[in-house]
Design an enzyme around this catalytic site. Sequence first.
Site, PDB file in Angstrom:
ATOM      1  CB  SER A 267     -45.307 -31.982  45.975  1.00  0.00           C
ATOM      2  OG  SER A 267     -46.601 -32.531  45.986  1.00  0.00           O
TER       3      SER A 267
ATOM      4  CD  GLU B 260      -3.035  -0.915   0.168  1.00  0.00           C
ATOM      5  OE1 GLU B 260      -3.477   0.232  -0.029  1.00  0.00           O
ATOM      6  OE2 GLU B 260      -3.405  -1.906  -0.480  1.00  0.00           O
TER       7      GLU B 260
END
Length: 784
Positions: free
Chosen positions: A465, A90
């Site tokens: 229960s 680049e």
Amino acid sequence: MSPMFSLFKLLFKLGIFCFVIGLVSLASAYYYFSPQLPNVETLRDIRFQTPLRIYSHDKKLIAEFGEKRRTPIQFEDIPPQFVHALTAAEDSRFFDHFGIDIKGLTRAAFQLATTGKIQSGGSTITMQVAKNFFLTRERTFSRKFMEILLALRIEQELSKEEIFELYINKIYLGHRSYGIQAAANVYYGKNIEYLSLSQHAMIAGLPKAPSAFNPITNPKRATERRNWILKRMHSLSLIGDQELQEATQSPVTAKYHTSDIELRAFYVAEMVRKSLYEQYGENLYTDGYVVHTTLKSNLQKTANEAVSNGLIAYSERHGYLGAEDNWDITLPLTELQKKLNKTISYGTLAPALVLNISEKSAEVLLKNNEKAVLEWEGISWAKPYKNVNWTGKSPKKASDILKIGDLIRIREKEGKIYLTQVPKVQGSLVALNPKNGAIVSLVGGFNFTHNKFNRSTQAVRQPGSNFKPFIYAAALDKGYSAASLINDAPIVFHDSKLEGNWRPQNSSRKFYGPTRLRMALYKSRNLVSIRLLRAIGIPAAQDYLELAGFDRSKLPNNLSLSLGSADVTPLKLVTGYATFANGGYKIEPYFIERIENSFGKTLFTAEPLIACKDCSDQQDTTDSLAPRIYDEKVTFLTYNIMQDVIRRGTARKALVLKRNDIAGKTGTTNEQKDAWFSGFNQDYVATAWVGFDQPKTLGRREFGGTAALPIWIDFMREALKDTPEKAPTPPEGVVSVKIDPKSGKRAYPGQTDAIYEFFRLKNVPSGYATPSNKGTTNAAEELF
């Protein structure tokens, strides 16, 4: 004066004039554009769009939320080899120029003039940072000039390392990856520091054109770009001859890697997302927050498997529901394979297509072009489903169950594949640390992909229960003892709130007369619970339940409360049970341990209240102590009684764990619509629930002990395997006394069938049993 000299003089003056005009134009442009330039100092505080990441307590990735995959990386963590590769591709003079590369711009202009194309580019990395962070992508002179001016300013304000870091964290590199670290993970499944030279060059080639040079979608052009970068690195003396040769000959190994989810806990991930969205809004998905949860990965994996196996076992007990679909297998195999690959797998349940059937086996097509044989051992279980209580006859051959073209589900077990099915029944398991409320595992259903409703936190059901221990604890607090006799006899209520006459019964349809409170709980005797609640009073019981965190508005104001007709969630219930496990303290469940921002700074740390009876005299910890809500002696007695639920009651299956410190209670609601088991020791408390989302019977042979308890056992086997037994010891004020098992009175001297029972000192029976008064039986029906 010669004509040539005159021409030269004219050209020289013209050049000076053009130069002055150029300088004036540049100065004018600078003064015109300069006020419009943004403040480059904001780059120091830039926040990259980074997804939310959620981890377990032991740092296993659970989920990632956000459209962009990005993991910011600092310059010092970037491999020098990659820095060389990217600058070669680049901007080879990046560390030497002042923001713009005169040579590069001149070369680009010359290439444009001579060939009509720009081959090497003229933008520096600094100019690309200016463009990416501040400017649009329009191709105009004014935008380009501002790009140059911004680059010059950026170079004045920031170091080269800071500029490079901004660039490599911002750039888009294909497949939703932003920044080089994300790209390394997407293409190679590894962090950037673990990549080879060839792989570094491949990623360095992506910024120019992420689609055109993509190693997955366009490997040929990506390889050409990679090799060009490697040769350029060689020409710049950044790599040697051998490195160049090896790297250019390396094969393309890139393939798409999804986020590496290490732990399936999607229900908890959604709980985190939902909780934090209220605070952070849409920024939650872009600001890079990292959330550490309280989940323990080994326990979460175990919980996933326990719920899945428990629900599959229930489903298979009730028969085979049949194939999900039937396909035309005359279609080309490639088309069938493509269709099968798109069919969703639910956890361990994978789709398969029946291709051929023999007497005792079937050939099936699996995902990813695989074939397998389904042996008789894997399909012989599949009696046809008739209804929740009945199945058809056992199959005698494979064709009794399967047809060619059937789309079925299979799962692997011990290296073999078995026919299975996606359960229609649902379930949940939630487990926490009773000392501080940290949720160590949570499963909200069979499979999050299949159904996202979280039953652990959102399903409001009746506990049956499973609720009785709170009623019994309230009675113990009111002066009853584990030896108190309560008559287990028929009873009829005339109460309009209970829809007329109410004749409650035990699940056995039998009545057993006077029963000690301990036995009544571990045998789950309904009539005893009703009489107990009536004796202590409904308001007193509601007060006691409210202390444990239950919503009073969801507690019925009648005697059905004693049978668990309240509305609770599994999380609410397990939190209540934690009070029995920790000695009487109220803890608050939590699942977020710590939140960090994208820079690793801690934004939040949980500060849970701690249940600790030995900490009360330490002044510096009192602010973090959980409040005591139940008497220590009462919780010990309740814990001790619930141990008998496992030793000799409705949860005897849990004896397989071979532990003396576990306790709990089964629960089954009317018509077997809900099956529960909540159990604990002093380290973990867990609640398992099984039922249908739209309440209906599980079947007449399904109870808490058959449907929910096996899930709890599978979980606790892993949770407790490395923890020493820590059975609770009687606190001060609790004594053990020999009693007569029939009357609950103190045993007479020499009584051979006497048993030991724990009492609070003030509740020790004063009378002694005699051979003539050892209990009575009275089961006459009472009317109220």
